[in-house]
Design a protein around this motif. Structure first.
Motif, short mmCIF file in Angstrom:
data_model
loop_
_atom_site.label_atom_id
_atom_site.label_comp_id
_atom_site.label_asym_id
_atom_site.label_seq_id
_atom_site.Cartn_x
_atom_site.Cartn_y
_atom_site.Cartn_z
N UNK A 275 0.91 -1.38 -0.02
CA UNK A 275 0.09 0.02 0.00
C UNK A 275 0.95 1.21 -0.03
N UNK A 276 0.96 1.87 -1.05
CA UNK A 276 1.93 3.01 -1.43
C UNK A 276 1.67 4.12 -0.40
N UNK A 277 2.51 4.65 0.18
CA UNK A 277 2.37 6.09 0.87
C UNK A 277 3.10 7.24 0.60
N UNK A 278 2.32 8.29 0.31
CA UNK A 278 3.07 9.37 -0.37
C UNK A 278 2.28 10.49 0.52
N UNK A 279 3.53 11.28 1.15
CA UNK A 279 2.90 12.47 1.63
C UNK A 279 3.93 13.68 1.11
N UNK A 280 3.00 14.73 0.51
CA UNK A 280 3.68 15.74 -0.08
C UNK A 280 4.61 16.65 0.91
N UNK A 281 5.83 17.19 0.60
CA UNK A 281 6.59 17.89 1.65
C UNK A 281 5.85 19.13 2.18
N UNK A 282 5.88 19.27 3.52
CA UNK A 282 5.22 20.26 4.17
C UNK A 282 6.25 20.71 5.25
N UNK A 283 6.34 21.73 6.09
CA UNK A 283 6.93 22.19 6.98
C UNK A 283 5.93 21.85 8.52
#
Length: 393
Positions: A275-283
């Motif tokens: 189950x691919x996990x992707x979290x866009x860059x954030x601060x």
């Protein structure tokens, strides 16, 4: 058996009579009465509290032991020689570990035991049913009480503090943050938080809600356009040589995320599990905690290859991304994909987790350097700060 013996002594008293039969019947009756009182005033009403003493903000990390305190209170008045405690600790998607300890209750029938676990693996743990057992002073019968006090805790991945990433600083921070060009100073419309009001800020930047809530002037802060966005890519589909090899990769990912947090950089995470996990860059601290929480459960479960996952995310890949690949791979297909990222204007860095350097590794390093891709070889987690800080790569 006890009832049968008592009944035989009764028959002996009724049919034989005499002092001997009376003494035997009296003795067995006293034992039966004692066993009955122990069953009613023994372990059945036991109360237990469990705690894990940790300092404020302290976390349990992989490879360290945990201490568990168990306190017992046993209602009643009958003497108990000892209490045998069986504690069960379960790891999610793992095995169950059983600990057996004992204690002697004091005159108030209270006691305390401490259990020290062996070094724990990364993951989520919970306690099962705790069993308390006592025996009478003759050792004739054992009484058991099962107590369920739900409690769970988390073991976070190990990480080391990266004080400086020399190549990254030269590539991004040194060139951009020391520049005063208008391109670098331009801000995006991405809201990044609230800061103190600086004299000269226009009215459009004032955060009225925060100013009213705190009683001091607050201004809106937006993300800088030139700020690099770091995406940590943990390869879960590669062939790792045992559990410790993969744990080094997970700890490396946690350390890089920690570096992004302390450098105030937008960081993201991708794992190519089933189950691919992707979290866009954030601060921000909240986003960092979410990424770290994901690393607690990540497993090398032979998911989808990196190239295939990244190709499905083409629209989210841009030239502002700095890709950090954490993988043991050194094959031609992966090298071709790194060159494709370079052609698209994305900077890449490969943190190769390999405990066995060799001639093939040297050739792989040469290919990456020729392609203009940052590359580091790490055999153990403690080697990471030196490798990134300008040590031997």
């Amino acid at each position: 058996m006890i009832a049968l013996i008592w009944f035989c002594s009764l028959l002996f008293l009724l049919f034989q009579g005499g002092r001997l039969s009376f003494m035997l019947f009296t003795g067995f009756s006293a034992i039966v009465l004692y066993l009955y009182l122990v069953s009613k005033s023994g372990i059945s009403g036991t109360q237990m509290t469990r705690s894990m003493p940790l300092a404020a903000g302290e976390r349990i990390t992989a490879g360290t032991s945990a201490e568990v305190h168990l306190k017992f209170r046993i209602p009643g008045f009958m003497p108990i020689p000892y209490v045998l405690v069986t504690e069960r600790l379960r790891r999610r998607r793992g095995s169950e570990t059983t600990y057996e300890v004992s204690f002697v209750p004091d005159w108030r029938r209270r006691g305390e035991v401490r259990i020290t676990t062996p070094p724990l693996q990364r993951g989520r743990y919970s306690f099962g049913v705790t069993s308390c057992s006592v025996e009478d002073i003759f050792g004739l019968y054992r009484y058991t009480k099962n107590i369920e006090v739900p409690m769970s805790f988390t073991v976070f991945p190990q990480k080391v503090r990266i004080k400086e990433w020399q190549d990254f600083n030269q590539m991004y921070l040194g060139r951009h943050l020391n520049s005063i060009s208008s391109e670098v100073q331009r801000e995006t419309t991405q809201f990044n938080g609230v800061r103190e009001y600086i004299y000269g800020d226009p009215l459009s930047r004032i955060h009225w809600n925060a100013s009213a809530r705190t009683g001091t002037w607050k201004s809106k802060e937006y993300e800088k356009e030139a700020l690099p966005r770091m995406l940590v890519v943990l390869d879960c589909a590669a062939e790792y040589k045992g559990r410790a090899h993969f744990e080094t990769a997970v700890s490396t990912a946690a350390s890089v995320l920690d570096y992004g947090l302390h450098s105030d950089l937008p960081v993201g995470l991708m794992t190519n599990e089933a189950a691919v996990y992707w979290a866009a860059p954030k601060r921000g601290k909240v986003h960092y905690e979410q990424l770290l929480d994901r690393l607690i459960d990540v497993e090398a479960d032979s998911g989808i290859p990196l190239e295939q996952v990244m190709q499905t995310r083409k629209l989210e890949l841009d030239s502002r991304l700095f890709l950090v690949f954490i993988t043991p791979r050194e094959d031609a297909s992966f090298l071709q994909f790194l060159r494709w990222c370079k052609m698209k204007g994305m900077q890449s860095s490969v943190l190769q987790i390999t405990p066995e350097p060799g001639r093939q590794a040297a050739n792989w390093q040469k290919e990456l350097i020729t392609s203009g891709i940052l590359s580091y070889r790490i055999g153990a987690l403690h080697e990471l700060p030196a490798a990134l800080g300008g040590g031997k790569a």
